[in-house]
Enzyme design. Structure first.
Site, PDB file in Angstrom:
ATOM      1  N   LYS A  11      45.494 -55.529 -32.490  1.00 17.27           N
ATOM      2  CA  LYS A  11      45.191 -54.110 -32.295  1.00 17.27           C
ATOM      3  C   LYS A  11      44.697 -53.912 -30.870  1.00 17.27           C
ATOM      4  CE  LYS A  11      45.184 -50.323 -34.900  1.00 17.27           C
ATOM      5  NZ  LYS A  11      46.377 -49.952 -35.697  1.00 17.27           N
ATOM      6  N   THR A  56      46.905 -54.894 -38.640  1.00 14.20           N
ATOM      7  CA  THR A  56      46.184 -54.508 -37.424  1.00 14.20           C
ATOM      8  C   THR A  56      45.158 -53.415 -37.721  1.00 14.20           C
ATOM      9  OG1 THR A  56      47.828 -52.856 -36.736  1.00 14.20           O
ATOM     10  CG2 THR A  56      48.155 -55.126 -35.999  1.00 14.20           C
ATOM     11  N   ASP A  57      45.380 -52.634 -38.772  1.00 17.00           N
ATOM     12  CA  ASP A  57      44.385 -51.642 -39.160  1.00 17.00           C
ATOM     13  C   ASP A  57      43.097 -52.327 -39.613  1.00 17.00           C
ATOM     14  OD1 ASP A  57      43.862 -48.703 -39.700  1.00 17.00           O
ATOM     15  OD2 ASP A  57      43.418 -49.553 -41.672  1.00 17.00           O
ATOM     16  N   PHE A 151      41.828 -57.704  12.796  1.00 14.66           N
ATOM     17  CA  PHE A 151      43.075 -58.299  12.310  1.00 14.66           C
ATOM     18  C   PHE A 151      44.016 -58.459  13.500  1.00 14.66           C
ATOM     19  CE2 PHE A 151      47.190 -58.266   9.915  1.00 14.66           C
ATOM     20  CZ  PHE A 151      46.962 -59.454   9.227  1.00 14.66           C
ATOM     21  N   ARG A 168      38.368 -52.239  12.781  1.00  8.82           N
ATOM     22  CA  ARG A 168      39.090 -51.426  11.810  1.00  8.82           C
ATOM     23  C   ARG A 168      38.218 -51.151  10.591  1.00  8.82           C
ATOM     24  NH1 ARG A 168      43.250 -55.214   8.229  1.00  8.82           N
ATOM     25  NH2 ARG A 168      41.747 -56.866   7.719  1.00  8.82           N
ATOM     26  N   GLN A 217      41.751 -62.025   3.440  1.00  6.89           N
ATOM     27  CA  GLN A 217      41.719 -63.339   2.801  1.00  6.89           C
ATOM     28  C   GLN A 217      40.365 -64.016   3.019  1.00  6.89           C
ATOM     29  OE1 GLN A 217      44.269 -62.070   4.470  1.00  6.89           O
ATOM     30  NE2 GLN A 217      46.243 -62.859   3.754  1.00  6.89           N
ATOM     31  N   ASN A 243      44.564 -54.063  -0.215  1.00 12.78           N
ATOM     32  CA  ASN A 243      44.054 -53.563   1.061  1.00 12.78           C
ATOM     33  C   ASN A 243      44.244 -52.050   1.085  1.00 12.78           C
ATOM     34  OD1 ASN A 243      43.269 -53.174   3.718  1.00 12.78           O
ATOM     35  ND2 ASN A 243      44.231 -55.065   4.422  1.00 12.78           N
ATOM     36  N   HIS A 245      44.452 -49.312   2.972  1.00  7.36           N
ATOM     37  CA  HIS A 245      44.627 -49.100   4.405  1.00  7.36           C
ATOM     38  C   HIS A 245      44.071 -47.747   4.868  1.00  7.36           C
ATOM     39  CE1 HIS A 245      47.096 -52.646   4.607  1.00  7.36           C
ATOM     40  NE2 HIS A 245      47.901 -52.182   3.686  1.00  7.36           N
TER      41      HIS A 245
END
Length: 296
Positions: A11, A56-57, A151, A168, A217, A243, A245
């Site tokens: 479920k 599943t109930d 970067f 940045r 990273q 990322n 941006h």
């Protein structure tokens, strides 16, 4: 000739809200619970026999009953309670995987709440009849540094247009899962899962804020390392960091300079995005968190 491979059923996304009203100050717990069961289910697939199938109930009802009768101390402990119940109570069920997402609420008064934050606490417990594997985690934790991120020095080819930068905006939405060394049922039951989760979340945030980043990273490894170093009961942590941006808007058509610095204006792009994913392990630990788990 076709043969049946790995299979499971259960479920998904049972929403359970528990209100503890002991005294005037109420406690609210809000979870979404998904259960997957596996075992001797071959005949259900091959000949349509339901003799081994727990409906599943019934799974859904069990979630509600255990929440009512046994309470919810933490997502991890509740998931472990459910996983052990299904395997121990049903001879045809050999394995159970329980995923829990907690929806946090901010207290406004003794019995008033507002939804808190955007990040969601998660837990997954797997039980095979002997050992419990506990994965704690979180998703949707959006963080941003306005500077201390560079970067440059990356590979270039004929299709590279990205400019190098020494300043940045770095933003991401953290999804993390970490595996605990505690696997014996008694140790799992005795653990303080709420304190452990709060500590891991705090270390992730502190490492993001405190790392001068030359790449996402590098930031990811610093975040994972902070959890491993500060929480001795964590064997591994897997992080998925898109990322988010932020690009400087070109205002030159209007005769306006827009360079990195005070008052700079950025466009926050939601897609496409770079996606950085990795696992950080305690030395000597076995990597056991499936890669796809951090994308759920």
């Amino acid at each position: 000739m076709p043969v049946l491979g790995q299979n499971q059923y259960g479920k998904a996304e049972t929403r359970v809200v528990r209100v503890a009203r002991a005294g005037e100050r109420h406690e609210l717990t809000d979870l979404t619970v998904s259960v997957a069961l596996s075992g001797d289910m071959t005949d259900a697939h091959l000949v349509g026999s339901n003799a081994a199938v727990l409906p599943t109930d019934t799974v859904k009802n069990t979630v509600y009953v255990l929440a009512r009768e046994r309470g919810i101390d933490s997502p991890e402990s509740f998931a472990a309670e459910l996983a052990r119940h299904f395997v121990d109570a049903q001879p045809t069920v050999r394995g159970a995987v329980v995923d829990v997402a907690e929806h946090r609420w901010e207290r406004l008064g003794d019995h008033s709440f507002a939804r808190a934050g955007q990040d969601t606490r998660t837990a997954r417990v797997t039980f095979d009849g002997r050992a419990l594997q506990v994965l704690s985690g979180l998703t949707g934790l959006t963080v941003l540094n306005t500077t201390d991120s560079e970067f440059h020095g990356f590979v270039r080819d004929a299709y590279t247009t990205l400019a190098e930068t020494t300043d940045r905006v770095l933003a991401t939405e953290v999804t993390a899962r970490w595996r605990h060394t505690a696997e014996e049922p008694a140790a799992v039951a005795a653990a303080d899962w709420n304190a452990d989760h709060a500590a891991a979340r705090e270390r992730l945030l502190a490492a993001f804020a405190g790392t001068y980043s030359y790449s996402l990273q590098q930031t990811l490894f610093a975040m994972g390392s902070a959890v491993i170093e500060q929480l001795p009961g964590v064997a591994e942590i897997r992080l998925s960091l898109p990322n988010k941006h932020h690009f400087l808007v070109d205002l030159s058509p209007f005769g306006v300079a827009n360079e990195t610095g005070d008052g700079a204006v950025y466009h926050a792009a939601d897609r496409p995005f770079g996606l950085i994913e990795a696992t950080v392990l305690r030395e000597g630990a076995e990597q056991r968190i499936p890669v796809e788990l951090t994308r759920l």
